[in-house]
Enzyme design. Structure first.
Site, PDB file in Angstrom:
ATOM      1  N   TYR A  50     123.500  71.117  60.417  1.00 28.65           N
ATOM      2  CA  TYR A  50     122.667  69.917  60.362  1.00 28.65           C
ATOM      3  C   TYR A  50     121.185  70.277  60.495  1.00 28.65           C
ATOM      4  CZ  TYR A  50     120.372  65.571  61.734  1.00 28.65           C
ATOM      5  OH  TYR A  50     119.512  64.509  61.794  1.00 28.65           O
ATOM      6  N   GLY A  57     119.789  62.516  59.818  1.00 25.73           N
ATOM      7  CA  GLY A  57     120.329  61.214  60.171  1.00 25.73           C
ATOM      8  C   GLY A  57     121.427  60.795  59.212  1.00 25.73           C
TER       9      GLY A  57
END
Length: 513
Positions: A50, A57
């Site tokens: 990530y 998000g």
């Protein structure tokens, strides 16, 4: 000089923020961060990490091409530098930067060492990034406030330097500072954390400790003014309550009053057996709560401030990023260490106890101003002509108004979550809002205590009891006596109130560090 190694304590923050200590980076920090950086670089080559090779998000489902990884970080920083409202004051920004530097120095974020090296230069040279109070919701960290820090670190945005707001690029050129290197996830790592709310919170704690000490000072001085009995401060009484805060406050007051000639021993008066036979005692047997119950009122304040300090220092020394890079286990963990609930809750608790201090000061002020309560001072401690002059009457209105505002502001921010970010951030802490509101409550409290202190000075002048005062009260009275004009003829008090506010905000009644 403060050397950053593995952990900071409260004293370290005080040294950097209030004693202008400079910071250095221990070689172990650079080594630790370099190992973490290289590990992440290798680990992420064939894995989905990530914020390294994904969007952010709710856009994390989108893979980012290798050639766009750096641009991704720049886009994140620039897009989130969207704060509004008042610029944060330099002291609070400096605390924010020290908090962020420390957590990145743990080596749990996989960022390039230039991040902490450049931040070190900003701190040591008092270069203050332009960061706004409004913007962060306190989960995924203080994204907006920290984006403004990151914007400066990449050489963009604006800074305050020597009191003037200027373009970052100009200052970096003048001071020979190089922007940080964006290599992997430097933008996300700078923004994804609780360092804004924590940095503000630590300054709040320092000022709250000063307020508490001045509240103890005022309470002690008023006990002298009214010649109170001293048994409500005794260790024998207060030690029967097992709360550390109550015992500490009573101990501080006893120490303050140890050489006072004014406080009285109940054994020499009401217990002497020499009291006249009467159905009514002219003299009070016990003081009003605002004088007699100070250890019980300020004890919880003391305990709360101490616990808040503990939580904030734990947060400062924690890895509050996402994901977390674990070199030892050769793993990258995704989670929510950026969530600011710990800090948010502590800020709510802190503003509650600061408001209670404000309420205590207002009640003690009212006691001094109301001649029907104290029976020893003229109305409104008016040293002029009664009816013609007004004494402290006008100043009381400001103190009452400000106390009421603090009571309203003490409503919780911790429970005011509003989902955002396409409901990805569906429950947030509002920690930076909580810290900023607490900052306002603390500033208001200094205003109320300044009115109380001016009134105490007036009362001491009227009673002419300087030689009987305790050493601590007398020493402070001599300083305050020079700052507060003798108020016989009415005069505007706003300048004097501001002078006393700044005096107590920047000096302490007793040492806190």
């Amino acid at each position: 000089m403060l050397q950053i190694t593995t952990a900071l304590d409260f004293r370290n923050f005080y040294e950097v923020l209030f004693e202008d200590s400079k910071i250095t980076l221990d070689p172990s920090v650079i080594e630790r961060m370099s190992i973490s950086f290289k590990f992440l670089e290798e680990f992420s080559k064939n894995k989905v990490i990530y914020g390294v090779n994904t969007g952010f998000g709710p856009m994390a489902q989108y893979k980012i091409k290798d050639k766009d990884r750096q641009k991704l970080q720049y886009n994140l920083i620039r897009s989130h530098a969207s704060g509004m409202g008042k610029p944060m004051e330099p002291l609070y920004v400096k605390s924010l930067m020290l908090a962020r530097l420390n957590t990145l120095a743990l080596g749990k974020s996989g960022v390039h060492t230039s991040v902490v090296e450049t931040m070190q230069l900003l701190i040591n040279n008092d270069i203050t990034p332009l960061i706004f109070e409004h913007g962060g919701v306190g989960a995924s960290g203080d994204l907006v406030q920290l984006a403004h820090l990151a914007l400066v670190l990449i050489g963009e945005g604006e800074v305050y330097y020597k009191g003037v707001k200027r373009r970052t690029a100009e200052i970096f050129s003048e001071e020979n500072i190089k922007p940080i290197k964006i290599e992997q996830r430097e933008g996300l790592a700078l923004m994804n954390g609780t360092s804004a709310m924590t940095g503000i919170g630590i300054v709040n704690v320092i000022y709250a400790k000063r307020l508490l000490n001045w509240s103890i000072f005022c309470s002690s001085a008023i006990n002298e003014i009214v010649e109170a009995y001293d048994d409500h401060l005794s260790s024998e009484l207060n030690d029967t309550k097992l709360h550390i805060g109550q015992q500490e406050v009573a101990s501080k007051m006893r120490d303050h009053l140890k050489d006072s000639s004014l406080t009285r021993d109940r054994n020499e008066h009401l217990y002497s057996g020499k009291n006249p036979e009467s159905e009514y005692f002219e003299e009070k047997v016990q003081e009003y709560y605002s004088l007699r119950c100070v250890p019980q009122i300020l004890g919880p304040v003391y305990d709360t401030i101490e616990n808040t300090q503990k939580i904030l220092i734990e947060e400062v020394n924690s890895a509050n990023d996402n994901p977390i890079i674990d070199v030892e286990r050769k793993q990258v963990y995704h989670g929510g260490n950026f969530h600011g609930d710990y800090v948010s809750l502590e800020m709510d608790k802190l503003k509650l106890v600061v408001t209670k201090m404000t309420m205590l000061a207002e009640r003690q002020l009212n006691y001094l101003l109301n001649d029907r309560l104290n029976n020893i001072l003229p109305p409104f401690v008016n040293l002029g002509v009664l009816g013609l002059n007004f004494g402290m009457q006008g100043a009381q209105f400001s103190a009452v108004s400000t106390t009421a505002e603090n009571q309203m502001l003490s409503n919780s921010m911790y429970v005011h979550s509003i989902p955002s970010n396409n409901d990805n951030q569906d429950i947030v802490s509002m920690g930076t809002n909580a810290a900023n509101v607490t900052k306002t409550v603390i500033d208001n409290a200094f205003e109320v205590l300044s009115v109380e202190l001016i009134t105490i000075v007036q009362a001491l002048r009227h009673l002419e009891i300087k030689e009987s005062l305790s050493t601590v009260t007398r020493e402070k009275f001599e300083i305050l006596n020079k700052l507060v004009p003798e108020i016989k003829e009415d005069l505007p008090l706003y300048k004097t109130q501001e002078i006393i506010k700044e005096f107590i905000k920047n000096q302490d009644a007793y040492k806190i560090c």
